[in-house]
Scaffold this motif. Sequence first.
Motif, mmCIF file in Angstrom:
data_model
loop_
_atom_site.group_PDB
_atom_site.id
_atom_site.type_symbol
_atom_site.label_atom_id
_atom_site.label_comp_id
_atom_site.label_asym_id
_atom_site.label_seq_id
_atom_site.Cartn_x
_atom_site.Cartn_y
_atom_site.Cartn_z
ATOM 1 N N LYS A 15 40.908 11.177 54.332
ATOM 2 C CA LYS A 15 41.826 11.832 55.236
ATOM 3 C C LYS A 15 42.999 12.465 54.499
ATOM 4 C CE LYS A 15 44.654 10.399 58.773
ATOM 5 N NZ LYS A 15 45.115 9.389 59.699
ATOM 6 N N ASP A 16 43.317 11.941 53.324
ATOM 7 C CA ASP A 16 44.466 12.482 52.609
ATOM 8 C C ASP A 16 44.074 13.433 51.486
ATOM 9 O OD1 ASP A 16 46.728 11.675 53.950
ATOM 10 O OD2 ASP A 16 46.526 9.623 53.210
ATOM 11 N N SER A 17 42.776 13.778 51.422
ATOM 12 C CA SER A 17 42.366 14.711 50.363
ATOM 13 C C SER A 17 42.877 16.106 50.694
ATOM 14 C CB SER A 17 40.839 14.743 50.237
ATOM 15 O OG SER A 17 40.286 15.495 51.289
ATOM 16 N N TYR A 18 43.039 16.918 49.648
ATOM 17 C CA TYR A 18 43.557 18.277 49.855
ATOM 18 C C TYR A 18 42.625 19.089 50.735
ATOM 19 C CZ TYR A 18 47.250 17.719 46.418
ATOM 20 O OH TYR A 18 48.368 17.304 45.765
ATOM 21 N N TYR A 48 40.427 18.187 53.017
ATOM 22 C CA TYR A 48 40.483 17.787 54.428
ATOM 23 C C TYR A 48 41.744 18.339 55.095
ATOM 24 C CZ TYR A 48 40.724 14.939 58.625
ATOM 25 O OH TYR A 48 40.818 14.539 59.918
ATOM 26 N N THR A 49 42.875 18.173 54.391
ATOM 27 C CA THR A 49 44.148 18.622 54.932
ATOM 28 C C THR A 49 44.116 20.115 55.246
ATOM 29 O OG1 THR A 49 45.237 16.948 53.613
ATOM 30 C CG2 THR A 49 46.636 18.696 54.498
ATOM 31 N N PHE A 108 41.474 20.922 58.074
ATOM 32 C CA PHE A 108 41.989 20.440 59.357
ATOM 33 C C PHE A 108 43.072 21.375 59.897
ATOM 34 C CE2 PHE A 108 44.892 18.057 62.017
ATOM 35 C CZ PHE A 108 44.020 17.352 62.843
ATOM 36 N N THR A 109 44.014 21.738 59.025
ATOM 37 C CA THR A 109 45.117 22.592 59.441
ATOM 38 C C THR A 109 44.601 23.954 59.904
ATOM 39 O OG1 THR A 109 46.389 21.476 57.747
ATOM 40 C CG2 THR A 109 47.415 23.382 58.777
ATOM 41 N N LEU A 148 42.641 23.581 63.310
ATOM 42 C CA LEU A 148 43.526 23.320 64.439
ATOM 43 C C LEU A 148 44.338 24.566 64.805
ATOM 44 C CD1 LEU A 148 44.022 20.698 66.071
ATOM 45 C CD2 LEU A 148 46.231 20.602 64.945
ATOM 46 N N TYR A 170 43.141 11.642 63.182
ATOM 47 C CA TYR A 170 42.559 12.694 62.336
ATOM 48 C C TYR A 170 43.608 13.515 61.609
ATOM 49 C CZ TYR A 170 38.804 11.436 65.461
ATOM 50 O OH TYR A 170 37.888 10.717 66.180
ATOM 51 N N ILE A 171 44.862 13.409 62.067
ATOM 52 C CA ILE A 171 45.902 14.244 61.453
ATOM 53 C C ILE A 171 46.223 13.711 60.054
ATOM 54 C CG2 ILE A 171 48.298 15.020 61.626
ATOM 55 C CD1 ILE A 171 48.054 14.832 64.668
ATOM 56 N N PRO A 172 46.078 14.549 59.027
ATOM 57 C CA PRO A 172 46.415 14.109 57.671
ATOM 58 C C PRO A 172 47.902 13.771 57.593
ATOM 59 C CG PRO A 172 45.310 16.253 57.653
ATOM 60 C CD PRO A 172 45.641 15.952 59.066
ATOM 61 N N HIS A 173 48.192 12.650 56.963
ATOM 62 C CA HIS A 173 49.553 12.141 57.005
ATOM 63 C C HIS A 173 50.593 13.105 56.435
ATOM 64 C CE1 HIS A 173 52.117 8.828 57.955
ATOM 65 N NE2 HIS A 173 52.748 8.985 56.800
ATOM 66 N N ARG A 174 50.226 13.792 55.334
ATOM 67 C CA ARG A 174 51.272 14.584 54.682
ATOM 68 C C ARG A 174 51.623 15.866 55.432
ATOM 69 N NH1 ARG A 174 49.153 14.861 49.085
ATOM 70 N NH2 ARG A 174 47.022 14.366 49.605
ATOM 71 N N VAL A 175 50.760 16.327 56.302
ATOM 72 C CA VAL A 175 51.125 17.528 57.085
ATOM 73 C C VAL A 175 51.367 17.158 58.552
ATOM 74 C CG1 VAL A 175 49.974 19.216 55.613
ATOM 75 C CG2 VAL A 175 48.694 18.114 57.454
ATOM 76 N N ILE A 199 51.755 19.756 61.831
ATOM 77 C CA ILE A 199 50.745 19.762 62.901
ATOM 78 C C ILE A 199 51.405 19.493 64.249
ATOM 79 C CG2 ILE A 199 48.656 18.632 63.767
ATOM 80 C CD1 ILE A 199 47.927 20.028 61.266
ATOM 81 N N LEU A 234 53.088 22.533 65.412
ATOM 82 C CA LEU A 234 52.092 23.513 65.848
ATOM 83 C C LEU A 234 51.638 23.221 67.283
ATOM 84 C CD1 LEU A 234 49.879 25.757 64.993
ATOM 85 C CD2 LEU A 234 48.396 23.784 64.720
#
Lengths: 192, 209
Positions: free
Chosen positions: A2-5, A7-8, A11-12, A15, B65-70, B74, B77
């Motif tokens: 979930k914290d991989s670049y 995925y981030t 996902f962004t 969405l 599902y939301i990545p913690h660092r962003v 999010i 948004l």
Amino acid sequence: MKDSYLYTIVFTFVLTAVFATILAVTYAGYLPVITENEAKVERAAILKVLGLGAEADLLAAFDEQVAPVAAGVPSTYAVFGDDGRPVSYAFPLNGQGLWGAIRGYIGVSAGFDLLLGMEFTEQNETPGLGGRIDEPWFKEQFQGVPLIAGEEIVYGDGLDAITGATSSSNAVLKILNETIAGLEPLKEVMGR
Amino acid sequence: MIKKAEVKALFKRNLWDENQVLRQILGICSLLAVTNLLSNSLVMGVGLIFSVALSSFTISLLRNYIPHRVRMIIQTLIIAAWVILFDIVIKAMLPDISRALGPYVGLIITNCIIMGRAEAFAQSNPPVESFLDGVFAGLGYTAVLIVIAFIRELMGFGTILGFNVNFLGLQTWTIMVMPPAAFFLVGVMIWIVNNIASGKKAVGGGKNG
């Protein structure tokens, strides 16, 4: 994971795309209604500055009451008297307020010597402060103000600015004076 | 499924114990601006309830599902999307009110209450609870707005919801129409509510504050 670049980023992107699509579809769906609402506001403003009132039945008969005139200034409208000569004109008002564009119309007598009214169709001044330029008491003050060539309209003597909204009040006056100054060349052609 | 007692607890906490405006001092900026007229306050309240409830719901749905660092980007948004949606809908359905509220609808996005609920609640609770939490937080805000707008409109314009109630023709107070009045009123309200809350605690004794 979930914290991989990757995925981030994915996902962004996904969405953002989903929400952008939802908004785009909604906006497109409502666009005809929104455009119609804006046109209604525009027509109401034109009728009001010409002193005709903007009740529903008058709005419906907009085309019978006023006619667009070619005057070098786009979206200029006129009311014609029984003799077929124009009685008054509505000119668009455009300019910069304190926070955003201010648009609207001013009504001017056929002789270009009297301000008949002022209405706004769009303004982004602070609600409760500068937004009060859209309140009737403020706009009504401008009805019947004489227009004298080379002289600017100023506050004072029956014309009040809004307490706590000096910048917006001054912006309105500046736009008004600029618009009136811009009408000067038309006076020769259209005035009587 | 969410229990009735839980709903009640959420309701009480958001409307009274942790009222967003009176206890957490959030959302003051929009409160100062829109409370000079009851009608504007009502629409602002509805807009906020709608935005905060749906944002919280959406954020809660996606919370695993939301990545913690962003996370916060999010959240912003999602909040922005719902607020723009609200803006489009009132532009189409209630054009007059949309014009009166002007840029403040867009500014619901930056209302601290929404981000506050997202971070403090939706981030770590299931969707239905988060939705209700959002509704109640919005209601708490709206309730304060209505009380202040009622006093300001009555004293500043002599009207209630636009109807003239100034039968005696009394002089209206210009200060009530201007934002400082909201500062005085919200200050007095916070003082009263704090007094009641602390008084209750003293009588109740064993309650943990």
